[in-house]
Design an enzyme around this catalytic site. Structure first.
Site, short mmCIF file in Angstrom:
data_model
loop_
_atom_site.label_atom_id
_atom_site.label_comp_id
_atom_site.label_asym_id
_atom_site.label_seq_id
_atom_site.Cartn_x
_atom_site.Cartn_y
_atom_site.Cartn_z
N GLY A 28 -6.19 -26.21 -7.21
CA GLY A 28 -6.61 -24.75 -7.38
C GLY A 28 -5.22 -24.02 -7.87
N LEU A 30 -5.12 -21.96 -10.13
CA LEU A 30 -5.10 -22.42 -11.54
C LEU A 30 -4.34 -21.53 -12.68
CD1 LEU A 30 -8.78 -23.58 -11.90
CD2 LEU A 30 -6.72 -24.86 -11.32
N HIS A 31 -3.63 -22.09 -13.75
CA HIS A 31 -3.04 -21.31 -14.43
C HIS A 31 -3.17 -22.04 -15.96
CE1 HIS A 31 -0.52 -24.99 -14.04
NE2 HIS A 31 -0.18 -24.77 -12.83
N HIS A 34 -3.55 -25.81 -16.15
CA HIS A 34 -4.87 -26.61 -15.73
C HIS A 34 -5.77 -26.11 -16.86
CE1 HIS A 34 -3.08 -25.55 -11.65
NE2 HIS A 34 -3.34 -26.97 -11.72
N GLN A 58 -0.99 -35.25 0.60
CA GLN A 58 0.10 -35.67 -0.44
C GLN A 58 0.89 -34.58 -0.17
OE1 GLN A 58 -2.55 -34.55 -3.87
NE2 GLN A 58 -0.72 -33.80 -4.45
N VAL A 173 2.25 -27.56 -20.33
CA VAL A 173 2.31 -26.08 -20.86
C VAL A 173 3.35 -25.36 -20.33
CG1 VAL A 173 1.09 -24.18 -21.02
CG2 VAL A 173 -0.26 -26.17 -21.29
N SER A 182 3.65 -23.84 -13.31
CA SER A 182 3.31 -24.59 -12.05
C SER A 182 2.86 -23.67 -11.02
CB SER A 182 4.72 -25.30 -11.32
OG SER A 182 4.52 -25.59 -9.99
#
Ligand code: AMP
Length: 278
Positions: A28, A30-31, A34, A58, A173, A182
């Site tokens: 999630g 998201l940018h 993604h 993680q 990107v 990020s």
């Protein structure tokens, strides 16, 4: 676009989708990074699925699990606008019920770099990706080159465990100033944000040396170190010039090389890399 939290519903929606299914796993927030994965999947697959799950296993103790940005409504709007067909938003309790005790551990390639800095990280990543592959049964799965070691680890796992899925790597990107996009960039204050392109500057300077004929890997690591150390807001965690398949540090470069680094700036821990194909 169908959105569900429920696994039985996910499975029945998925079962009704014939033809190549492409999966984009995400945490999630998201940018554009993604979005590039979803668009690539959209272009290559009949059906596109995404998962949104901030995977607790993680994150190490003291890492940013609790503060990790969560922007579900915006994420769903973006996925819809990109043409995703199926989104799964599982609950932590569903993914890790109280008696959960089966973990996937990838060995060699998961040990150095991020594996050394973040013990247990790839065990969490490998386990959630196996669960997502089992639940979605995609023909193709899309991951960003931004997390270069993650790609190496997941490719190893998919091959070792015979998953019938093609792992697709998508280019990193970047912001116009080179900073890799990020979800964690939101942790950067204004001065830190100005300092953050130092990662890409260091990688680019090392690549420039490679392009002009330097093949001593230590010289490339030193080039990166010098640039990171010149930025007062940045502190280096590691710099690496490694074999892109084994992730062993190189001395002499005679083929491909993965240049990568991890740097702390304020409360953000940033990673970036450039893969030189040789
Ligand atoms: P995350 O939500 O951070 O777990 O990332 C989900 C997927 O998006 C992973 O495969 C990442 O490598 C990928 N990704 C994250 N940032 C970028 C970026 N800037 N460019 C390309 N892919 C990215």
């Amino acid at each position: 676009m169908k959105v569900t939290e429920d696994l039985a519903e996910l499975r029945s929606l998925r079962a009704a989708m014939n033809g190549v299914f492409g999966l984009v796993p995400t945490m999630g927030a998201l940018h554009a990074g993604h979005a590039s994965l979803v668009s690539r999947a959209r272009a290559e697959c009949r059906h596109v699925g995404a998962s949104i799950f901030v995977n607790p296993s993680q994150f190490g103790p003291g890492e940013d699990f609790n503060n990790y940005p969560r922007t579900l409504e915006q994420d769903l709007a973006l996925l819809e606008s990109l043409g995703a067909d199926l989104v799964w938003i599982p609950s932590p309790e569903m993914i890790y019920p109280p008696n959960f005790q089966s973990w996937i551990t990838v060995e060699g390639v998961a040990r150095p770099l991020e594996g050394a800095s973040r013990p247990g990280h790839f065990r969490g990543v490998a386990t959630i990706v196996v669960k997502l592959l089992n639940c979605f049964q995609p023909e193709r799965a899309y991951f960003g080159q931004k997390d270069a070691q993650q790609l190496v680890v997941l490719r190893r796992m998919v091959q070792d465990l015979n998953f019938p899925v093609q792992v697709v790597a998508c280019p990193t990107v970047r912001e116009p100033d080179g900073l890799a996009i990020s979800s964690r960039n939101v942790y950067l204050g204004p001065a830190e944000r100005e300092a953050a392109p130092v990662l890409y500057r260091a990688l680019s300077a090392a690549k420039e040396k490679y392009d002009t004929g330097e093949r001593n890997a230590e010289v490339l690591r030193d080039t990166m170190r010098t640039i990171i150390r010149a930025e007062p807001l940045a502190s280096e965690e590691y710099v690496s010039a490694a074999d892109p398949e084994t992730l062993n540090e190189l001395q002499q470069i005679d083929g491909k090389v993965l240049l990568s680094l991890a740097v702390r700036i304020g409360r953000a821990r940033l990673i970036d890399n450039i893969l030189i194909e040789g």
